[in-house]
Design a protein around this motif. Structure first.
Motif, PDB file in Angstrom:
ATOM      1  N   PRO A 127      -3.101   3.954  -2.837  1.00  0.00           N
ATOM      2  CA  PRO A 127      -4.118   4.662  -2.067  1.00  0.00           C
ATOM      3  C   PRO A 127      -3.637   5.365  -0.804  1.00  0.00           C
ATOM      4  O   PRO A 127      -4.353   6.207  -0.266  1.00  0.00           O
ATOM      5  CB  PRO A 127      -5.127   3.568  -1.714  1.00  0.00           C
ATOM      6  N   ILE A 128      -2.443   5.037  -0.313  1.00  0.00           N
ATOM      7  CA  ILE A 128      -1.951   5.687   0.902  1.00  0.00           C
ATOM      8  C   ILE A 128      -1.002   6.809   0.498  1.00  0.00           C
ATOM      9  O   ILE A 128       0.114   6.554   0.063  1.00  0.00           O
ATOM     10  CB  ILE A 128      -1.229   4.689   1.832  1.00  0.00           C
ATOM     11  N   PRO A 129      -1.452   8.062   0.624  1.00  0.00           N
ATOM     12  CA  PRO A 129      -0.557   9.160   0.265  1.00  0.00           C
ATOM     13  C   PRO A 129       0.620   9.231   1.245  1.00  0.00           C
ATOM     14  O   PRO A 129       0.459   8.948   2.431  1.00  0.00           O
ATOM     15  CB  PRO A 129      -1.442  10.406   0.370  1.00  0.00           C
ATOM     16  N   PHE A 130       1.767   9.546   0.719  1.00  0.00           N
ATOM     17  CA  PHE A 130       2.967   9.711   1.554  1.00  0.00           C
ATOM     18  C   PHE A 130       3.255   8.456   2.370  1.00  0.00           C
ATOM     19  O   PHE A 130       3.618   8.539   3.543  1.00  0.00           O
ATOM     20  CB  PHE A 130       2.843  10.937   2.464  1.00  0.00           C
ATOM     21  N   TYR A 131       3.076   7.297   1.748  1.00  0.00           N
ATOM     22  CA  TYR A 131       3.207   6.025   2.460  1.00  0.00           C
ATOM     23  C   TYR A 131       4.549   5.896   3.172  1.00  0.00           C
ATOM     24  O   TYR A 131       4.601   5.590   4.367  1.00  0.00           O
ATOM     25  CB  TYR A 131       2.995   4.857   1.491  1.00  0.00           C
ATOM     26  N   GLU A 132       5.639   6.111   2.446  1.00  0.00           N
ATOM     27  CA  GLU A 132       6.962   5.901   3.032  1.00  0.00           C
ATOM     28  C   GLU A 132       7.211   6.816   4.226  1.00  0.00           C
ATOM     29  O   GLU A 132       7.651   6.361   5.282  1.00  0.00           O
ATOM     30  CB  GLU A 132       8.073   6.087   1.983  1.00  0.00           C
ATOM     31  N   SER A 167       4.982   8.364   6.062  1.00  0.00           N
ATOM     32  CA  SER A 167       4.038   8.036   7.138  1.00  0.00           C
ATOM     33  C   SER A 167       4.511   6.812   7.911  1.00  0.00           C
ATOM     34  O   SER A 167       4.463   6.790   9.149  1.00  0.00           O
ATOM     35  CB  SER A 167       2.646   7.765   6.567  1.00  0.00           C
ATOM     36  N   LEU A 168       4.983   5.801   7.190  1.00  0.00           N
ATOM     37  CA  LEU A 168       5.472   4.591   7.849  1.00  0.00           C
ATOM     38  C   LEU A 168       6.711   4.901   8.680  1.00  0.00           C
ATOM     39  O   LEU A 168       6.837   4.419   9.817  1.00  0.00           O
ATOM     40  CB  LEU A 168       5.768   3.498   6.821  1.00  0.00           C
ATOM     41  N   GLU A 169       7.610   5.731   8.163  1.00  0.00           N
ATOM     42  CA  GLU A 169       8.807   6.102   8.920  1.00  0.00           C
ATOM     43  C   GLU A 169       8.452   6.853  10.194  1.00  0.00           C
ATOM     44  O   GLU A 169       9.051   6.630  11.244  1.00  0.00           O
ATOM     45  CB  GLU A 169       9.773   6.920   8.057  1.00  0.00           C
ATOM     46  N   LEU A 170       7.465   7.745  10.109  1.00  0.00           N
ATOM     47  CA  LEU A 170       7.009   8.474  11.294  1.00  0.00           C
ATOM     48  C   LEU A 170       6.468   7.501  12.342  1.00  0.00           C
ATOM     49  O   LEU A 170       6.813   7.592  13.524  1.00  0.00           O
ATOM     50  CB  LEU A 170       5.930   9.494  10.918  1.00  0.00           C
ATOM     51  N   LEU A 171       5.642   6.562  11.919  1.00  0.00           N
ATOM     52  CA  LEU A 171       5.082   5.585  12.860  1.00  0.00           C
ATOM     53  C   LEU A 171       6.171   4.701  13.461  1.00  0.00           C
ATOM     54  O   LEU A 171       6.138   4.391  14.657  1.00  0.00           O
ATOM     55  CB  LEU A 171       4.025   4.730  12.170  1.00  0.00           C
ATOM     56  N   LYS A 172       7.154   4.313  12.644  1.00  0.00           N
ATOM     57  CA  LYS A 172       8.266   3.502  13.163  1.00  0.00           C
ATOM     58  C   LYS A 172       9.057   4.283  14.202  1.00  0.00           C
ATOM     59  O   LYS A 172       9.445   3.733  15.240  1.00  0.00           O
ATOM     60  CB  LYS A 172       9.196   3.063  12.025  1.00  0.00           C
ATOM     61  N   ASP A 173       9.302   5.563  13.931  1.00  0.00           N
ATOM     62  CA  ASP A 173      10.008   6.406  14.888  1.00  0.00           C
ATOM     63  C   ASP A 173       9.226   6.501  16.191  1.00  0.00           C
ATOM     64  O   ASP A 173       9.779   6.366  17.281  1.00  0.00           O
ATOM     65  CB  ASP A 173      10.252   7.796  14.291  1.00  0.00           C
ATOM     66  N   GLU A 174       7.931   6.722  16.081  1.00  0.00           N
ATOM     67  CA  GLU A 174       7.086   6.790  17.275  1.00  0.00           C
ATOM     68  C   GLU A 174       7.083   5.455  18.012  1.00  0.00           C
ATOM     69  O   GLU A 174       7.132   5.428  19.244  1.00  0.00           O
ATOM     70  CB  GLU A 174       5.653   7.176  16.885  1.00  0.00           C
ATOM     71  N   GLN A 175       7.038   4.367  17.267  1.00  0.00           N
ATOM     72  CA  GLN A 175       7.062   3.050  17.895  1.00  0.00           C
ATOM     73  C   GLN A 175       8.371   2.858  18.663  1.00  0.00           C
ATOM     74  O   GLN A 175       8.365   2.335  19.776  1.00  0.00           O
ATOM     75  CB  GLN A 175       6.891   1.958  16.832  1.00  0.00           C
ATOM     76  N   GLY A 176       9.469   3.321  18.089  1.00  0.00           N
ATOM     77  CA  GLY A 176      10.761   3.233  18.765  1.00  0.00           C
ATOM     78  C   GLY A 176      10.821   4.060  20.038  1.00  0.00           C
ATOM     79  O   GLY A 176      11.562   3.735  20.970  1.00  0.00           O
ATOM     80  N   LEU A 224       2.252  -1.674  11.920  1.00  0.00           N
ATOM     81  CA  LEU A 224       2.122  -0.291  11.448  1.00  0.00           C
ATOM     82  C   LEU A 224       1.577  -0.207  10.030  1.00  0.00           C
ATOM     83  O   LEU A 224       0.838   0.727   9.698  1.00  0.00           O
ATOM     84  CB  LEU A 224       3.470   0.417  11.558  1.00  0.00           C
ATOM     85  N   ARG A 225       1.934  -1.158   9.190  1.00  0.00           N
ATOM     86  CA  ARG A 225       1.395  -1.165   7.819  1.00  0.00           C
ATOM     87  C   ARG A 225      -0.121  -1.382   7.851  1.00  0.00           C
ATOM     88  O   ARG A 225      -0.867  -0.741   7.113  1.00  0.00           O
ATOM     89  CB  ARG A 225       2.089  -2.231   6.984  1.00  0.00           C
ATOM     90  N   ALA A 226      -0.558  -2.294   8.709  1.00  0.00           N
ATOM     91  CA  ALA A 226      -1.993  -2.540   8.838  1.00  0.00           C
ATOM     92  C   ALA A 226      -2.694  -1.303   9.402  1.00  0.00           C
ATOM     93  O   ALA A 226      -3.809  -0.972   8.982  1.00  0.00           O
ATOM     94  CB  ALA A 226      -2.255  -3.754   9.724  1.00  0.00           C
ATOM     95  N   LEU A 227      -2.047  -0.613  10.333  1.00  0.00           N
ATOM     96  CA  LEU A 227      -2.620   0.613  10.891  1.00  0.00           C
ATOM     97  C   LEU A 227      -2.836   1.656   9.794  1.00  0.00           C
ATOM     98  O   LEU A 227      -3.901   2.263   9.711  1.00  0.00           O
ATOM     99  CB  LEU A 227      -1.701   1.176  11.988  1.00  0.00           C
ATOM    100  N   LEU A 228      -1.825   1.855   8.940  1.00  0.00           N
ATOM    101  CA  LEU A 228      -1.974   2.791   7.818  1.00  0.00           C
ATOM    102  C   LEU A 228      -3.081   2.348   6.873  1.00  0.00           C
ATOM    103  O   LEU A 228      -3.896   3.164   6.428  1.00  0.00           O
ATOM    104  CB  LEU A 228      -0.656   2.924   7.051  1.00  0.00           C
TER     105      LEU A 228
END
Length: 183
Positions: A101-106, A108-117, A127-131
């Motif tokens: 159900p989450i389009p472009f999951y990988e 999107s998660l990488e983008l959020l991880k980068d932002e978190q960093g 971040l997974r729960a956020l998505l």
């Protein structure tokens, strides 16, 4: 794939979707659909994937946008493509175990991880729960939106604006416009 989506839009998801009707709508032999897709679920997953990629290409989700702007852009784009939310929910309700159900999951998660960093998101934010929450909210809200607007006595556009304002207030404690996490 387009014929399947058009049938769902015209007939509604509760009317069901059978491959014979899809073949008739598309003007092709039913065997051709079976050959390429095998099942209604596979056809719908492929149609959803194609439409989401087209939507993403058309809208563009620039990684430099702050989370609120990216979320608002995603919301507006998908709000204009109501059929996609219906297909998402149909596949979920149908119990399709291959449905993601989450389009472009990988990415999107990488983008959020980068932002978190970079301090945009708190270090301990899941971040997974956020998505999961974002896509559950988005799909559910878009499917319920016309009925919610009727029940609340609001125009859909008014409800959308109020919902997005509320989402922005909820996200406020999680991120900063300048890209630094609030502590």
């Amino acid at each position: 794939m387009r014929a399947a989506l058009e049938l769902l839009a015209r007939e509604g998801v509760l009317a069901g979707l059978n491959l014979k009707d899809v073949a008739d709508e598309a003007g092709v032999n039913r065997g051709l659909i079976h050959h390429y897709f095998g099942s209604r679920k596979t056809l719908l997953r492929n149609a959803l994937d194609k439409e989401m990629r087209t939507l993403a290409d058309r809208v563009g989700m620039e990684t430099y946008l702050n989370p609120a702007r990216r979320g608002a852009r995603s919301f507006r784009a998908q709000a204009n493509e109501m059929q996609l939310a219906r297909v998402v929910m149909l596949l979920a309700l149908d119990g399709d175990e291959e449905f993601a159900p989450i389009p472009f999951y990988e990415s999107s998660l990488e983008l959020l991880k980068d932002e978190q960093g970079r301090g945009v998101w708190d270090e301990d934010l899941d971040l997974r729960a956020l998505l999961a929450l974002w896509y559950a909210f988005l799909s559910g809200y878009l499917v319920l939106r016309p009925a919610l607007a009727r029940q609340l006595g609001l125009a859909v556009k008014t409800l959308d604006a109020r919902v997005m304002s509320t989402i922005g207030r909820m996200w406020g404690p999680l991120w900063h416009e300048d890209g630094t996490a609030e502590h």
